[in-house]
Design a protein around this motif. Structure first.
Motif, mmCIF file in Angstrom:
data_model
loop_
_atom_site.group_PDB
_atom_site.id
_atom_site.type_symbol
_atom_site.label_atom_id
_atom_site.label_comp_id
_atom_site.label_asym_id
_atom_site.label_seq_id
_atom_site.Cartn_x
_atom_site.Cartn_y
_atom_site.Cartn_z
ATOM 1 N N UNK A 95 1.980 0.381 10.636
ATOM 2 C CA UNK A 95 0.818 0.809 9.858
ATOM 3 C C UNK A 95 0.754 2.328 9.912
ATOM 4 N N UNK A 96 1.254 2.949 8.852
ATOM 5 C CA UNK A 96 1.271 4.403 8.738
ATOM 6 C C UNK A 96 0.082 4.819 7.868
ATOM 7 N N UNK A 97 -0.946 5.333 8.479
ATOM 8 C CA UNK A 97 -2.192 5.674 7.790
ATOM 9 C C UNK A 97 -2.024 6.850 6.824
ATOM 10 N N UNK A 98 -2.832 6.832 5.757
ATOM 11 C CA UNK A 98 -3.034 8.032 4.941
ATOM 12 C C UNK A 98 -4.063 8.925 5.643
ATOM 13 N N UNK A 99 -5.094 8.329 6.174
ATOM 14 C CA UNK A 99 -6.049 9.066 6.987
ATOM 15 C C UNK A 99 -5.347 9.593 8.232
ATOM 16 N N UNK A 100 -5.755 10.754 8.767
ATOM 17 C CA UNK A 100 -6.946 11.508 8.421
ATOM 18 C C UNK A 100 -6.596 12.763 7.611
ATOM 19 N N UNK A 101 -5.516 12.629 6.843
ATOM 20 C CA UNK A 101 -5.060 13.704 5.954
ATOM 21 C C UNK A 101 -6.156 14.024 4.942
ATOM 22 N N UNK A 102 -6.207 15.278 4.536
ATOM 23 C CA UNK A 102 -7.114 15.638 3.463
ATOM 24 C C UNK A 102 -6.716 14.923 2.185
ATOM 25 N N UNK A 103 -7.621 14.719 1.214
ATOM 26 C CA UNK A 103 -8.921 15.375 1.079
ATOM 27 C C UNK A 103 -9.944 14.873 2.091
ATOM 28 N N UNK A 104 -10.847 15.767 2.471
ATOM 29 C CA UNK A 104 -11.912 15.406 3.399
ATOM 30 C C UNK A 104 -12.891 14.482 2.685
ATOM 31 N N UNK A 105 -12.767 13.203 2.956
ATOM 32 C CA UNK A 105 -13.638 12.232 2.298
ATOM 33 C C UNK A 105 -13.818 11.033 3.216
ATOM 34 N N UNK A 106 -14.973 10.950 3.818
ATOM 35 C CA UNK A 106 -15.296 9.823 4.671
ATOM 36 C C UNK A 106 -16.224 8.862 3.964
ATOM 37 N N UNK A 107 -16.419 7.705 4.552
ATOM 38 C CA UNK A 107 -17.384 6.751 4.000
ATOM 39 C C UNK A 107 -18.777 7.387 4.087
ATOM 40 N N UNK A 136 0.796 -1.224 0.000
ATOM 41 C CA UNK A 136 0.000 0.000 0.000
ATOM 42 C C UNK A 136 0.823 1.264 0.000
ATOM 43 N N UNK A 137 2.102 1.133 -0.322
ATOM 44 C CA UNK A 137 3.010 2.271 -0.303
ATOM 45 C C UNK A 137 3.134 2.855 -1.701
ATOM 46 N N UNK A 138 2.929 4.147 -1.822
ATOM 47 C CA UNK A 138 2.963 4.789 -3.130
ATOM 48 C C UNK A 138 3.952 5.938 -3.137
ATOM 49 N N UNK A 139 4.129 6.511 -4.291
ATOM 50 C CA UNK A 139 5.019 7.658 -4.435
ATOM 51 C C UNK A 139 4.300 8.991 -4.248
ATOM 52 N N UNK A 140 3.174 8.982 -3.582
ATOM 53 C CA UNK A 140 2.434 10.216 -3.345
ATOM 54 C C UNK A 140 2.244 10.428 -1.854
ATOM 55 N N UNK A 141 2.233 11.689 -1.448
ATOM 56 C CA UNK A 141 2.111 12.020 -0.042
ATOM 57 C C UNK A 141 0.721 11.852 0.513
ATOM 58 N N UNK A 142 -0.264 11.914 -0.349
ATOM 59 C CA UNK A 142 -1.639 11.695 0.098
ATOM 60 C C UNK A 142 -2.465 11.233 -1.093
ATOM 61 N N UNK A 143 -3.572 10.561 -0.839
ATOM 62 C CA UNK A 143 -4.378 10.052 -1.953
ATOM 63 C C UNK A 143 -5.171 11.152 -2.648
ATOM 64 N N UNK A 144 -5.538 10.878 -3.862
ATOM 65 C CA UNK A 144 -6.449 11.762 -4.596
ATOM 66 C C UNK A 144 -7.815 11.709 -3.932
ATOM 67 N N UNK A 145 -8.165 10.548 -3.425
ATOM 68 C CA UNK A 145 -9.411 10.346 -2.715
ATOM 69 C C UNK A 145 -9.332 9.040 -1.959
ATOM 70 N N UNK A 146 -10.212 8.858 -1.003
ATOM 71 C CA UNK A 146 -10.212 7.626 -0.202
ATOM 72 C C UNK A 146 -11.155 6.573 -0.764
ATOM 73 N N UNK A 147 -11.867 6.932 -1.824
ATOM 74 C CA UNK A 147 -12.734 5.982 -2.516
ATOM 75 C C UNK A 147 -12.455 6.061 -4.004
ATOM 76 N N UNK A 148 -12.796 4.980 -4.726
ATOM 77 C CA UNK A 148 -12.556 4.962 -6.158
ATOM 78 C C UNK A 148 -11.083 4.809 -6.467
#
Length: 473
Positions: A241-253, A178-190
């Motif tokens: 386990x280093x979470x991406x959450x709860x970093x923005x973007x603000x997107x919850x389930x 689950x490790x990527x070359x980006x500091x945060x996701x584009x979104x938490x869904x999709x």
């Protein structure tokens, strides 16, 4: 909507003299042997942008029953500070036990594969050149405890090198997911990340597929559970386990967002609360997996955050991207649960910095952190084991390179803030934990003493050329 904060009584910020032998402790292996007959497994939960009070146990607008339960079964280190409250520097500190100023990583890594070795920040008055990756010459805690027989698995956000050769497995981890070359996701869904080709593990299709029924934090949790269930090596493990959450973007389930909207929260605050709840679910699922496999009594759990929230961290002053070296930006939750060692619901008021976590992990694993002279923190083994108050023999320093405010010094109850323009602010946290009254003009001798120590520290770290303080005291 205003970030409501139901504030419990302020915890004591003072520090009392005790445990002068903390840096002259017995061999770490002997201490661990007395505590446990075999080396414990270790799980480290590292949350992104979780404010000090943004848990249900401190503020009932949030719901975090699993983390609350963990805290109730743990030693809580209430005065824990991030050495540089920013994404990449906070991770570099945790990983290496060295201050980000020494590493020169005092700003987050920009997006994309770098073409240069350093980058600059347009509004940084010092124009401090910051590396675009954490060099593998710096020893990680994974490398250190591997020598003590541990298998290290990394899950989630890295943000310490966007190019090949600088990923977790290049820094001593045995495996990663689950490790990527980006500091945060584009979104938490999709589709979670902008560019699927940037994944360090292209086979992980779940991270780039566009199915809306998947949530990134749930995937990280499920993988962690599956990994625990399948672990069959005859050696202790450390799961980071280093979470991406709860970093923005603000997107919850969606169902969680709706739940908090029904409770009266609106907009990004409802989404933020939903993100916290998903992070909490993940903590609960991992702990349940440990228990189901009979590992819960043999596993130490650490829980902390990399900096304050994007939202105001009331009642404290400061937040991410706003007076970040004030308490609201630099102070984070930190719990340690060690079965049959720590006592439920114990509070410790020692002044702690995230530089202390590396040597603590080494000593827990049975090593001797005092042999590593590159470390800038001290082991908390005695603090954790005996609930002793740590007597630091020197101040702790916060450092960043974005704007005028760039440095903080905490020594006992005194906190000095420094600006590159030369301004200094002094607060007595013992009587003013909210940092409302600047008393710099009332205590010139304290300011002089702390400034002198600050300048000596800057020279030690090799950043004196970027100081904001005049040479003459």
């Amino acid at each position: 909507m205003k970030h409501l904060f139901i504030f419990l009584p302020l915890l004591c910020l003072g520090i009392t003299a005790c445990s002068a032998d903390i840096n002259k402790s017995k061999q770490s292996a002997e201490l661990v042997e007395k505590t446990n007959s075999k080396k414990p497994n270790i799980v480290l939960f590292f949350v992104d942008d979780l404010g000090f009070g943004d848990l249900g146990m401190k503020n009932p607008i949030f719901e975090s029953p699993n983390v609350d339960a963990l805290a109730a079964q743990s030693l809580s280190l209430e005065n824990t500070y991030v050495a540089s409250p920013t994404c990449s520097p906070s991770r570099a500190t945790l990983l290496t036990g060295q201050h980000p100023a020494k590493l020169k990583m005092v700003r987050h890594l920009p997006s994309g594969i770098p073409t240069e070795s350093v980058h600059y920040w347009k509004t940084d008055p010092a124009q401090f050149p910051v590396p675009n990756w954490l060099d593998t010459k710096y020893k990680s805690y994974a490398t250190a405890i591997k020598k003590q027989g541990y298998y290290n698995h990394f899950v989630g956000k890295w943000h310490l090198g966007h190019n090949k050769g600088f990923h977790p497995t290049d820094h001593g981890f045995d495996s990663q997911w689950g490790t990527t070359n980006e500091g945060h996701p584009k979104g938490y869904s999709g589709k979670f990340f902008k560019d699927s080709s940037m994944l360090t593990q292209p086979s992980e299709q779940a991270l780039t597929e566009s199915k809306s029924d998947k949530y990134l934090t749930d995937l990280l949790a499920q993988h962690s559970v599956d990994w625990i269930n399948s672990y069959d090596k005859d050696q202790p493990f450390m799961l980071s386990l280093w979470f991406y959450n709860v970093h923005r973007p603000s997107q919850g389930k969606p169902d969680y967002v709706k739940h908090f909207e029904e409770k009266g929260l609106t907009g990004d605050m409802a989404k933020y609360a939903a993100q916290i709840k998903s992070m909490d679910d993940a903590v609960g699922r991992v702990r349940a997996a440990l228990k189901a496999k009979g590992l819960d009594k043999d596993t130490i759990i650490l829980f902390t955050s990399d900096q304050g929230s994007y939202f105001p961290n009331l009642p404290f002053r400061g937040k991410k991207k706003g007076e970040t070296l004030y308490e609201g930006g630099a102070r984070v939750p930190f719990f340690v649960h060690w079965p049959n060692v720590t006592h439920d619901g114990t509070i410790n008021h020692s002044i702690i910095q995230t530089t202390d976590i590396f040597p603590t992990l080494v000593d827990i694993a049975g090593g001797n952190s005092t042999l590593d002279k590159n470390l800038d923190g001290v082991s908390l083994l005695n603090v954790i084991r005996d609930n002793k108050v740590l007597e630091r023999n020197k101040p702790i320093y916060g450092y960043r390179a974005y704007e005028d405010l760039y440095i903080s010094v905490r020594e006992g109850n005194w906190k000095l803030l420094g600006y590159r323009s030369g301004e200094r602010r002094l607060y007595n946290l013992g009587i003013d934990p909210l940092e409302q009254k600047n008393v710099v003009e009332h205590y010139p001798e304290i300011v002089k003493s702390m400034t002198s120590k600050l300048q000596a520290w800057e020279k030690e770290m090799g950043v004196e050329k970027y100081t904001g303080f005049p040479k003459a005291l």
